[in-house]
Design an enzyme around this catalytic site. Structure first.
Site, PDB file in Angstrom:
ATOM      1  N   GLY A  15      85.195  82.517 -19.101  1.00  0.00           N
ATOM      2  CA  GLY A  15      84.496  82.981 -20.303  1.00  0.00           C
ATOM      3  C   GLY A  15      85.450  83.732 -21.222  1.00  0.00           C
ATOM      4  N   VAL A  28     103.368  88.003 -24.510  1.00  0.00           N
ATOM      5  CA  VAL A  28     104.465  87.255 -25.141  1.00  0.00           C
ATOM      6  C   VAL A  28     105.557  88.209 -25.615  1.00  0.00           C
ATOM      7  CG1 VAL A  28     105.079  85.794 -27.125  1.00  0.00           C
ATOM      8  CG2 VAL A  28     103.008  85.292 -25.793  1.00  0.00           C
ATOM      9  N   ARG A  76      86.583  75.876 -18.358  1.00  0.00           N
ATOM     10  CA  ARG A  76      86.366  75.906 -16.912  1.00  0.00           C
ATOM     11  C   ARG A  76      86.919  74.573 -16.401  1.00  0.00           C
ATOM     12  NH1 ARG A  76      81.976  79.479 -18.677  1.00  0.00           N
ATOM     13  NH2 ARG A  76      82.554  81.426 -17.660  1.00  0.00           N
ATOM     14  N   GLY A 106      88.283  86.251 -15.757  1.00  0.00           N
ATOM     15  CA  GLY A 106      87.386  87.005 -14.880  1.00  0.00           C
ATOM     16  C   GLY A 106      87.668  86.694 -13.418  1.00  0.00           C
ATOM     17  N   ASP A 107      86.729  87.042 -12.554  1.00  0.00           N
ATOM     18  CA  ASP A 107      87.044  86.920 -11.122  1.00  0.00           C
ATOM     19  C   ASP A 107      87.189  85.474 -10.664  1.00  0.00           C
ATOM     20  OD1 ASP A 107      84.362  86.450 -11.254  1.00  0.00           O
ATOM     21  OD2 ASP A 107      83.868  87.610  -9.457  1.00  0.00           O
ATOM     22  N   THR A 130      87.024  89.930 -19.546  1.00  0.00           N
ATOM     23  CA  THR A 130      85.607  89.548 -19.472  1.00  0.00           C
ATOM     24  C   THR A 130      84.776  90.622 -20.165  1.00  0.00           C
ATOM     25  OG1 THR A 130      83.691  89.344 -18.009  1.00  0.00           O
ATOM     26  CG2 THR A 130      85.564  90.511 -17.102  1.00  0.00           C
ATOM     27  N   ILE A 131      83.711  90.188 -20.837  1.00  0.00           N
ATOM     28  CA  ILE A 131      82.847  91.187 -21.481  1.00  0.00           C
ATOM     29  C   ILE A 131      81.968  91.900 -20.445  1.00  0.00           C
ATOM     30  CG2 ILE A 131      82.769  89.996 -23.721  1.00  0.00           C
ATOM     31  CD1 ILE A 131      79.889  89.082 -22.977  1.00  0.00           C
ATOM     32  N   ASP A 132      81.882  91.351 -19.234  1.00  0.00           N
ATOM     33  CA  ASP A 132      80.873  91.830 -18.283  1.00  0.00           C
ATOM     34  C   ASP A 132      81.247  93.121 -17.542  1.00  0.00           C
ATOM     35  OD1 ASP A 132      79.492  89.495 -18.938  1.00  0.00           O
ATOM     36  OD2 ASP A 132      80.482  88.363 -17.350  1.00  0.00           O
ATOM     37  N   ASP A 134      82.595  93.433 -14.781  1.00  0.00           N
ATOM     38  CA  ASP A 134      82.187  93.321 -13.379  1.00  0.00           C
ATOM     39  C   ASP A 134      83.367  93.116 -12.433  1.00  0.00           C
ATOM     40  OD1 ASP A 134      82.804  90.841 -14.352  1.00  0.00           O
ATOM     41  OD2 ASP A 134      81.073  89.816 -13.512  1.00  0.00           O
ATOM     42  N   ARG A 159      65.809  98.076 -34.136  1.00  0.00           N
ATOM     43  CA  ARG A 159      65.015  99.309 -34.109  1.00  0.00           C
ATOM     44  C   ARG A 159      64.367  99.566 -35.475  1.00  0.00           C
ATOM     45  NH1 ARG A 159      63.914 103.322 -30.983  1.00  0.00           N
ATOM     46  NH2 ARG A 159      65.477 103.137 -29.366  1.00  0.00           N
ATOM     47  N   ARG A 176      76.110  88.690 -17.084  1.00  0.00           N
ATOM     48  CA  ARG A 176      76.018  87.898 -15.837  1.00  0.00           C
ATOM     49  C   ARG A 176      75.212  88.666 -14.797  1.00  0.00           C
ATOM     50  NH1 ARG A 176      81.084  84.031 -14.534  1.00  0.00           N
ATOM     51  NH2 ARG A 176      82.058  85.917 -13.776  1.00  0.00           N
ATOM     52  N   GLY A 190      69.590 104.140 -27.741  1.00  0.00           N
ATOM     53  CA  GLY A 190      68.385 104.959 -27.526  1.00  0.00           C
ATOM     54  C   GLY A 190      67.217 104.171 -26.961  1.00  0.00           C
ATOM     55  N   ALA A 191      67.500 103.238 -26.064  1.00  0.00           N
ATOM     56  CA  ALA A 191      66.418 102.414 -25.493  1.00  0.00           C
ATOM     57  C   ALA A 191      65.489 103.258 -24.628  1.00  0.00           C
ATOM     58  CB  ALA A 191      67.027 101.295 -24.650  1.00  0.00           C
ATOM     59  N   LYS A 217      55.238 107.795 -29.453  1.00  0.00           N
ATOM     60  CA  LYS A 217      55.948 107.108 -30.527  1.00  0.00           C
ATOM     61  C   LYS A 217      55.368 105.720 -30.701  1.00  0.00           C
ATOM     62  CE  LYS A 217      59.623 107.342 -27.209  1.00  0.00           C
ATOM     63  NZ  LYS A 217      61.023 107.579 -26.969  1.00  0.00           N
ATOM     64  N   SER A 219      57.059 102.732 -31.597  1.00  0.00           N
ATOM     65  CA  SER A 219      57.814 101.523 -31.261  1.00  0.00           C
ATOM     66  C   SER A 219      58.680 101.790 -30.039  1.00  0.00           C
ATOM     67  CB  SER A 219      58.693 101.108 -32.437  1.00  0.00           C
ATOM     68  OG  SER A 219      59.689 102.086 -32.640  1.00  0.00           O
TER      69      SER A 219
HETATM   70  P1  ADP Z   1      85.688  83.605 -14.989  1.00  0.00           P
HETATM   71  O1  ADP Z   1      87.163  83.711 -14.802  1.00  0.00           O
HETATM   72  O2  ADP Z   1      85.253  84.027 -16.353  1.00  0.00           O
HETATM   73  O3  ADP Z   1      84.930  84.288 -13.858  1.00  0.00           O
HETATM   74  P2  ADP Z   1      84.996  80.976 -13.858  1.00  0.00           P
HETATM   75  O4  ADP Z   1      84.280  81.526 -12.676  1.00  0.00           O
HETATM   76  O5  ADP Z   1      84.365  79.857 -14.584  1.00  0.00           O
HETATM   77  O6  ADP Z   1      85.322  82.059 -14.972  1.00  0.00           O
HETATM   78  O7  ADP Z   1      86.453  80.494 -13.352  1.00  0.00           O
HETATM   79  C1  ADP Z   1      87.390  79.955 -14.266  1.00  0.00           C
HETATM   80  C2  ADP Z   1      88.166  78.848 -13.631  1.00  0.00           C
HETATM   81  O8  ADP Z   1      88.912  79.335 -12.514  1.00  0.00           O
HETATM   82  C3  ADP Z   1      87.348  77.706 -13.028  1.00  0.00           C
HETATM   83  O9  ADP Z   1      86.901  76.787 -13.991  1.00  0.00           O
HETATM   84  C4  ADP Z   1      88.352  77.067 -12.100  1.00  0.00           C
HETATM   85  O10 ADP Z   1      89.250  76.240 -12.811  1.00  0.00           O
HETATM   86  C5  ADP Z   1      89.118  78.273 -11.572  1.00  0.00           C
HETATM   87  N1  ADP Z   1      88.597  78.685 -10.260  1.00  0.00           N
HETATM   88  C6  ADP Z   1      87.527  79.452  -9.988  1.00  0.00           C
HETATM   89  N2  ADP Z   1      87.343  79.586  -8.654  1.00  0.00           N
HETATM   90  C7  ADP Z   1      88.335  78.865  -8.063  1.00  0.00           C
HETATM   91  C8  ADP Z   1      88.715  78.597  -6.710  1.00  0.00           C
HETATM   92  N3  ADP Z   1      88.017  79.092  -5.680  1.00  0.00           N
HETATM   93  N4  ADP Z   1      89.789  77.803  -6.495  1.00  0.00           N
HETATM   94  C9  ADP Z   1      90.488  77.293  -7.514  1.00  0.00           C
HETATM   95  N5  ADP Z   1      90.194  77.513  -8.819  1.00  0.00           N
HETATM   96  C10 ADP Z   1      89.127  78.279  -9.094  1.00  0.00           C
END
Ligand code: ADP
Length: 328
Positions: A15, A28, A76, A106-107, A130-132, A134, A159, A176, A190-191, A217, A219
């Site tokens: 993402g 770079v 992806r 991300g992860d 990642t914006i999340d 997490d 609001r 997510r 202020g939710a 209130k 709203s």
């Molecule tokens: P994010 O990095 O935002 O969490 P994804 O979960 O879609 O996004 O992962 C991004 C890309 O990383 C996947 O499309 C894939 O190419 C690669 N990837 C994710 N998990 C694995 C894995 N277990 N083995 C190899 N490549 C992976």
């Protein structure tokens, strides 16, 4: 021991998030400062597998620090999940002599990097893009602050109209499986309630509070994280509406969606991205691999991928208390 890293590839994967361009720029320029060669890998791991790789110089990252999205594009990549795909990717790196990688993502992207660097002798360092928010091993992730501010801006506007019509708004934000964006935009906006996957959402409490709405209130703003265990903002609105059974109450749902991924990165995201980008290259030069460069308690830290991936990152307990306390 592997050879000193002299040619690096940089990619953005998974993402997208605002601030990725600032991170690319820092990677770079730090590499060039250290007399390394740098290659931009297009469309995440897809560019590695399909050999879509471009040489970068100082000018190729000029005028991008303020831009959302990613000049390297992202995707992806299913092929990279397979050993044959990763072998092709390795051969394409070898062809150019690329002997180090910086992965901004991300992860999921870190999982891919970890697998790849275990299979082939290419050091990999990740940046938390990642914006999340997490990901463990960093207090903030690149893009989170911008996404929260975008959500906040939308909540402020909603609001105004909520107050004008005495309406109750359920606003769904991204994140997510995590509630960080919901919590911080909820506090800032202020939710009255913030529903997140980390805690059990209490419909009865919301119903009770809304039944008393006229007394206090007129709203209300209820922020719902997209991963809430009760479902989407639409589903939750219907649950509440069914229990309230009051035709005079007007309920609306707004799903903020992808606007949260776009826009100019905030100062915080640009600075975080720049610090992590510099740290990633310096980490590769120092012989580090299989880790993420993040910032914790104001300091740059390197955390092994295995301690970042799939690790629970708890919400800050005070934050939920704050929402409850300040919404009276
Ligand atoms: P994010 O990095 O935002 O969490 P994804 O979960 O879609 O996004 O992962 C991004 C890309 O990383 C996947 O499309 C894939 O190419 C690669 N990837 C994710 N998990 C694995 C894995 N277990 N083995 C190899 N490549 C992976």
């Amino acid at each position: 021991m592997s050879k000193k890293v002299s040619k690096i590839g940089v990619l953005t994967s998974g993402g997208d998030s605002p601030g990725m361009n600032a991170a690319i720029r820092a990677v770079v320029r730090t590499a060039l400062y250290n007399k390394m060669e740098v290659f931009g890998i297009m469309h995440g791991y897809t560019g590695m597998v399909e050999d879509d790789i471009i040489k970068m110089d100082g000018r190729s990252v000029a005028n991008i620090i303020q831009r959302g999205g990613t000049i390297l594009k992202t995707s992806r990549c299913m092929e990279f999940m397979q050993p044959e795909g990763r072998k092709k990717a390795y051969e394409n790196l070898q062809k150019r002599g690329i002997n180090g990688l910086v992965i901004i993502g991300g992860d999921g992207s870190f999982r891919g990097a970890q697998t790849f660097s275990n299979e082939f002798d290419i050091p990999c360092i990740g940046l938390p893009g990642t914006i999340d928010k997490d990901i463990a091993g960093t207090d903030y992730t690149i893009g989170f602050d911008t996404a929260v501010n975008t959500a906040l801006d939308a909540i402020d506007k909603i609001r105004d109209t909520a107050a004008a019509h005495d309406r109750v708004f359920f606003i769904e934000v991204m994140g997510r499986d995590a509630g960080f964006i919901a919590v911080e935009s909820g506090i800032g906006g202020g939710a009255e309630f913030v529903l997140v996957p980390e805690t059990k959402s209490d419909i009865d409490l919301i119903v009770k509070s809304l039944k008393n709405l006229r007394k206090s209130k007129s709203s209300s703003i209820i922020v719902v994280a997209e991963g809430d265990e009760l479902g989407s903002a639409e589903t939750i609105m219907k649950l509440v509406k069914d229990q309230i059974q009051d035709p005079s109450k007007d309920f609306k749902v707004t799903t903020l969606g992808h606007i949260q991924r776009g826009g100019k990165p905030t100062a915080r995201d640009r600075v975080l991205a720049s610090r992590c980008g510099m740290a990633a290259v310096e980490g590769l030069l120092a012989g580090k691999t299989n880790c993420m460069a993040g910032v914790m308690n104001g300091q740059v830290v390197y955390t092994p991928f295995e301690d970042c991936i799939g690790k629970p990152k708890p919400l800050i307990p005070d934050h939920l208390k704050l929402i409850h306390l300040l919404s009276i």
